[in-house]
Write a protein that holds these residues in place. Structure first.
Motif, PDB file in Angstrom:
ATOM      1  N   ARG A 148       0.897  -1.210  -0.030  1.00  0.00           N
ATOM      2  CA  ARG A 148       0.075  -0.084   0.177  1.00  0.00           C
ATOM      3  C   ARG A 148       0.846   1.148   0.001  1.00  0.00           C
ATOM      4  N   ALA A 149       1.787   1.465   0.850  1.00  0.00           N
ATOM      5  CA  ALA A 149       2.647   2.473   0.981  1.00  0.00           C
ATOM      6  C   ALA A 149       3.340   2.703  -0.614  1.00  0.00           C
ATOM      7  N   MET A 150       3.960   1.532  -0.896  1.00  0.00           N
ATOM      8  CA  MET A 150       4.635   1.736  -2.403  1.00  0.00           C
ATOM      9  C   MET A 150       3.846   2.373  -3.295  1.00  0.00           C
ATOM     10  N   GLY A 151       2.425   2.106  -3.508  1.00  0.00           N
ATOM     11  CA  GLY A 151       1.451   2.514  -4.309  1.00  0.00           C
ATOM     12  C   GLY A 151       1.137   4.036  -3.997  1.00  0.00           C
ATOM     13  N   MET A 152       0.986   4.195  -2.711  1.00  0.00           N
ATOM     14  CA  MET A 152       0.568   5.657  -2.299  1.00  0.00           C
ATOM     15  C   MET A 152       1.678   6.765  -2.503  1.00  0.00           C
ATOM     16  N   VAL A 153       2.834   6.153  -2.248  1.00  0.00           N
ATOM     17  CA  VAL A 153       4.013   7.270  -2.383  1.00  0.00           C
ATOM     18  C   VAL A 153       4.085   7.421  -3.903  1.00  0.00           C
ATOM     19  N   GLN A 154       3.945   6.484  -4.724  1.00  0.00           N
ATOM     20  CA  GLN A 154       3.963   6.907  -6.251  1.00  0.00           C
ATOM     21  C   GLN A 154       2.896   7.539  -6.683  1.00  0.00           C
ATOM     22  N   LEU A 155       1.479   7.250  -6.197  1.00  0.00           N
ATOM     23  CA  LEU A 155       0.600   8.356  -6.416  1.00  0.00           C
ATOM     24  C   LEU A 155       0.679   9.591  -5.980  1.00  0.00           C
ATOM     25  N   VAL A 156       1.319   9.923  -4.698  1.00  0.00           N
ATOM     26  CA  VAL A 156       1.520  11.307  -4.262  1.00  0.00           C
ATOM     27  C   VAL A 156       2.664  11.904  -5.124  1.00  0.00           C
ATOM     28  N   VAL A 157       3.725  11.323  -5.325  1.00  0.00           N
ATOM     29  CA  VAL A 157       4.838  11.943  -6.379  1.00  0.00           C
ATOM     30  C   VAL A 157       4.140  12.092  -7.553  1.00  0.00           C
TER      31      VAL A 157
END
Length: 158
Positions: free
Chosen positions: A55-64
């Motif tokens: 989840r964190a991997m996906g969320m960081v990429q989304l935020v970036v």
């Protein structure tokens, strides 16, 4: 010191700050920014032994993606992406040259587009905007591991 990121006892070495920066100069760099985030978090997990949930991997990429897209869309010139890991969270920082501060619009299910900051604020543990001597910096923090109780990283069930 043994393998990079571990001490002689093979324990993860997590006392330091891990960071990466990238200068982005055009709209095609948005995919590159997501790739930078993915590679950075993969390294944080593999080399330094810090847990990074899916989840964190996906969320960081989304935020970036959202923050870099806004910087490229609303500011002239390059923008600077910086990712820092400290204390079990990654701080995503995007600087651009525009002095206009972002504003989150009121929720409107009929509106098409311009939901980027709403999304970022919904998935982050913290969100801040800082004026800089030139331009501004947007900073969002995402927790790297989901809570053991099953709550999504950085959020608590109501």
């Amino acid at each position: 010191m043994g393998v990079a990121g571990q001490d002689e006892d093979q324990r993860p070495f997590v006392d330091g700050l891990f960071a990466v920066s990238a200068v982005l100069e055009d709209g095609s760099d948005i995919a590159g920014a997501r790739q930078t985030a993915r590679e950075f978090l993969t390294s944080v997990q593999a080399v330094h032994g810090l847990p990074v949930s899916t989840r964190a991997m996906g969320m960081v990429q989304l935020v970036v993606s959202e923050l870099v897209t806004n910087a490229r869309k609303y500011a002239l010139g390059p923008c600077l992406l910086r990712l820092e890991v400290e204390g079990g969270a990654v701080q995503v920082s995007v600087w651009d040259s525009s002095t206009t501060l972002p504003s989150v619009r009121a929720a409107d299910p009929e509106r098409v587009g311009q939901h980027g900051l709403e999304i970022v604020m919904a998935v982050c543990q913290s969100f801040a905007v800082q004026r800089e001597p030139v331009g501004k910096r947007i900073i969002a923090t995402v927790v790297l591991a989901d809570d053991p109780g099953g709550d999504a990283a950085g959020r608590r069930a109501l």
